[in-house]
Motif scaffolding. Structure first.
Motif, mmCIF file in Angstrom:
data_model
loop_
_atom_site.group_PDB
_atom_site.id
_atom_site.type_symbol
_atom_site.label_atom_id
_atom_site.label_comp_id
_atom_site.label_asym_id
_atom_site.label_seq_id
_atom_site.Cartn_x
_atom_site.Cartn_y
_atom_site.Cartn_z
ATOM 1 N N GLY A 77 0.845 -1.187 0.000
ATOM 2 C CA GLY A 77 0.000 0.000 0.000
ATOM 3 C C GLY A 77 0.876 1.230 0.000
ATOM 4 O O GLY A 77 1.278 1.713 1.044
ATOM 5 N N VAL A 78 1.209 1.692 -1.185
ATOM 6 C CA VAL A 78 2.212 2.747 -1.253
ATOM 7 C C VAL A 78 1.613 4.097 -1.602
ATOM 8 O O VAL A 78 2.346 5.043 -1.805
ATOM 9 N N MET A 79 0.276 4.186 -1.685
ATOM 10 C CA MET A 79 -0.278 5.504 -1.959
ATOM 11 C C MET A 79 -0.554 6.205 -0.634
ATOM 12 O O MET A 79 -1.109 5.606 0.280
ATOM 13 N N PRO A 80 -0.143 7.469 -0.509
ATOM 14 C CA PRO A 80 -0.465 8.179 0.738
ATOM 15 C C PRO A 80 -1.973 8.232 0.928
ATOM 16 O O PRO A 80 -2.724 8.250 -0.041
ATOM 17 N N ASP A 81 -2.391 8.246 2.172
ATOM 18 C CA ASP A 81 -3.823 8.278 2.474
ATOM 19 C C ASP A 81 -4.329 9.708 2.313
ATOM 20 O O ASP A 81 -4.454 10.454 3.275
ATOM 21 N N PHE A 82 -4.599 10.081 1.041
ATOM 22 C CA PHE A 82 -4.983 11.467 0.760
ATOM 23 C C PHE A 82 -6.275 11.849 1.469
ATOM 24 O O PHE A 82 -6.449 12.991 1.883
ATOM 25 N N ALA A 83 -7.199 10.897 1.606
ATOM 26 C CA ALA A 83 -8.494 11.217 2.215
ATOM 27 C C ALA A 83 -8.304 11.661 3.663
ATOM 28 O O ALA A 83 -8.807 12.710 4.081
ATOM 29 N N LEU A 84 -7.541 10.877 4.433
ATOM 30 C CA LEU A 84 -7.348 11.210 5.848
ATOM 31 C C LEU A 84 -6.563 12.515 5.989
ATOM 32 O O LEU A 84 -6.869 13.355 6.839
ATOM 33 N N LEU A 85 -5.567 12.704 5.110
ATOM 34 C CA LEU A 85 -4.770 13.931 5.162
ATOM 35 C C LEU A 85 -5.645 15.150 4.895
ATOM 36 O O LEU A 85 -5.583 16.148 5.626
ATOM 37 N N LEU A 86 -6.479 15.073 3.838
ATOM 38 C CA LEU A 86 -7.363 16.204 3.521
ATOM 39 C C LEU A 86 -8.300 16.478 4.686
ATOM 40 O O LEU A 86 -8.573 17.627 5.027
ATOM 41 N N LEU A 87 -8.771 15.389 5.306
ATOM 42 C CA LEU A 87 -9.676 15.537 6.439
ATOM 43 C C LEU A 87 -8.991 16.326 7.557
ATOM 44 O O LEU A 87 -9.577 17.247 8.138
ATOM 45 N N ILE A 88 -7.737 15.968 7.842
ATOM 46 C CA ILE A 88 -6.999 16.660 8.908
ATOM 47 C C ILE A 88 -6.824 18.127 8.550
ATOM 48 O O ILE A 88 -7.064 19.030 9.358
ATOM 49 N N VAL A 89 -6.430 18.371 7.283
ATOM 50 C CA VAL A 89 -6.162 19.751 6.875
ATOM 51 C C VAL A 89 -7.441 20.582 6.924
ATOM 52 O O VAL A 89 -7.463 21.689 7.489
ATOM 53 N N TRP A 90 -8.532 20.034 6.379
ATOM 54 C CA TRP A 90 -9.788 20.793 6.377
ATOM 55 C C TRP A 90 -10.288 21.018 7.794
ATOM 56 O O TRP A 90 -10.816 22.084 8.115
ATOM 57 N N ALA A 91 -10.136 20.019 8.662
ATOM 58 C CA ALA A 91 -10.620 20.176 10.029
ATOM 59 C C ALA A 91 -9.867 21.289 10.744
ATOM 60 O O ALA A 91 -10.363 21.863 11.707
ATOM 61 N N ARG A 92 -8.654 21.609 10.255
ATOM 62 C CA ARG A 92 -7.903 22.673 10.907
ATOM 63 C C ARG A 92 -8.181 24.028 10.277
ATOM 64 O O ARG A 92 -8.323 25.021 10.986
ATOM 65 N N ILE A 93 -8.279 24.091 8.931
ATOM 66 C CA ILE A 93 -8.429 25.425 8.342
ATOM 67 C C ILE A 93 -9.887 25.809 8.137
ATOM 68 O O ILE A 93 -10.197 26.983 8.082
#
Lengths: 329, 171
Positions: B40-56
């Motif tokens: 599983g070598v693709m970064p978890d873009f969904a979780l990352l976006l979730l973290i970023v959106w939850a902050r900004i």
């Protein structure tokens, strides 16, 4: 948030502050309650899933249906690139491979004659024994495309679903060997669990020694072969082939699963013979053993042709024996 | 951000509210891309976006929206229902708490915080999967968490671009 006292009249300041503060604290409380409810709901789902693993399978199957066309389009460039790579590789190694194959063909022809003889003999012996072998039943063919983006599971989407007769649990076979089993089905597409998934367990045996064990996925590229050592004088060697043992009744016996590549590690490591990352066309078969439905039946009586010891001259019983004293054949 | 909430048509306001959730949805579908790779070598873009959106943009991604996104991700990735549905709201709540505690927006601090959330989230997902009866292997999950942590600046850039578009789009 705490304000310094201002020179406003106490009555006005008191009422304004308290109304804002009350609204803020109410909102915060509402938010916390909502968040708690959301988390509780999610955990409840998880508990339901633990009690009943089939829960939500149809919804997951429906998503597979929706994703299958998208993936078919997204696969195209990957397929073309893979195909081009294979073409180039084939051209580079064609001569040495040809020599190797010719040598192997000669050996195989010699062996095939012996094998044919043995097969015929085996067949006639089985006839004599009246051995019942369940037949393998092909359900449908499909194209599998592996999904490798997630680290938590190793799955692939199949281009066949409920309409083609695919059901959960069915074994999936690639050209080289076992590929995995179906987990969720949609109408036109389904999802399969690959051998390398961390929760995949396949009953296998070592072809050379006959030892049985489990081929356990570990989420990477290789399988762990976990087994009980059955002999003190022999050991697993590199190159030993693992085939399905048929235990559990799901996978038909004798299907190539993996080849041992590392015999020193504990447990030994094996490489799946069907590359999970490039399965391509696969076959979906029905579970090997048909489901057993137990019915009430009269237990077997004593064997009439065997000499009965206690009273040698007594007549053979015609009524079935009591269940406790029945002799199982 | 001051321009958000100006006089706008309801349709535009609705679109603006949907963009963070839709970007997470798109990232989830992207995670299903059929790459011929064994790990599983693709970064978890969904979780990352979730973290970023939850902050900004915490108000555009409340925990209940994270629950729905998690349910969709569970169905898409073929996981037992409730794994990501539990993880996503929890991550959103933790990201909000972190946002309230951390004063500055230094890249390294944000990055470290996101990486911590990712690893905690993956460990929790490992436990939840085990609880739901589908115990996965830990090593590939941690590898993916590490890879996702490395992809943080990329995802932040994407989210920032979307954010600028959100604010400037109505002009």
């Amino acid at each position: 948030m705490v304000r310094t006292p201002s020179p406003h009249p106490p009555r006005l300041r008191h009422s304004r502050r308290s109304s804002f503060a009350r609204r803020d604290s109410n909102l915060a409380l509402l938010g916390a309650v909502l968040t708690g409810a959301v988390l509780a709901f999610a955990l409840l789902l998880l508990v339901v899933q633990r009690v009943n693993p089939e829960f939500g399978g149809s919804l997951r199957g429906a998503t597979a249906d929706g994703l299958a066309p998208l993936i078919a389009i997204a696969r195209l460039p990957v397929d073309v690139a893979q195909h081009a790579g294979t073409l180039v590789g084939d051209h580079l190694r064609v001569v040495e491979r040809n020599r190797d194959l010719e040598r192997r063909l000669q050996e195989a022809t010699k062996r095939a004659a012996i094998t044919d003889q043995l097969a015929a003999e085996n067949h006639s012996l089985e006839q004599l024994l009246r051995l019942r072998r369940p037949e393998r039943r092909l359900v449908t063919g499909a194209i599998a495309s592996a999904v490798s983006a997630s680290g938590s599971e190793r799955t692939a989407l199949l281009s066949a679903g409920l309409r083609n007769g695919v059901r959960p649990r069915m074994p999936v076979l690639a050209a080289d060997g076992l590929a995995g089993r179906v987990t969720d089905v949609g109408q036109f597409a389904s999802r399969m669990l690959l051998l390398t998934d961390g929760s995949s367990r396949v009953p296998v045996k070592v072809l050379r020694t006959g030892w049985t064990g489990l081929a356990v996925g570990n989420g990477g590229t290789l399988l762990d072969f976990s087994f009980d050592i059955a002999s003190g004088t022999d050991r697993i060697r590199i190159g030993d082939r693992l085939v399905t043992s048929g235990d559990g009744g799901l996978f038909p016996p004798g299907i190539p699963v993996a080849v041992i590549t590392d015999s020193d590690s504990v447990p030994p490591r094996a490489r799946p013979v069907a590359n999970p990352a490039g399965l391509g066309p696969v076959m979906i078969e029905a579970p090997w053993l048909p489901p057993v439905e137990f019915v009430a039946a009269v237990p077997a009586g004593d064997e009439s042709d065997l000499p009965r010891r206690p009273p040698p001259g007594a007549p053979a019983p015609t009524a079935p024996a009591a269940p406790g004293s029945a002799v199982a054949p | 951000m001051s321009r958000i909430g100006r006089s706008d048509t309801p349709a535009r306001i609705a679109i603006r509210h949907l963009v963070p959730a839709c970007s997470v949805l798109a990232a989830t579908v992207l995670m299903m891309a059929p790459l011929p790779l064994a790990w599983g070598v693709m970064p978890d873009f969904a979780l990352l976006l979730l973290i970023v959106w939850a902050r900004i943009q915490p108000r555009l991604l409340p925990p209940w929206a994270a629950l729905l996104l998690g349910l969709f991700a569970d169905a898409t990735l073929g996981l037992p229902f409730g794994v990501l549905a539990t993880l996503y709201p929890l991550v959103v709540v933790l990201a909000r708490l972190g946002e309230a505690r951390l004063e500055s927006h230094d890249l390294l601090i944000d990055w470290g915080f996101a990486a911590m959330l990712l690893f905690l989230g993956y460990l929790l997902a490992f436990e939840l999967l085990g609880f739901a009866g589908r115990a996965p292997a830990l090593a590939p999950m941690l590898a993916q968490a590490g890879l996702s942590a490395l992809a943080y600046p990329l995802v932040t850039a994407v989210a920032a671009r979307l954010q600028r578009w959100l604010v400037g789009a109505e002009g």
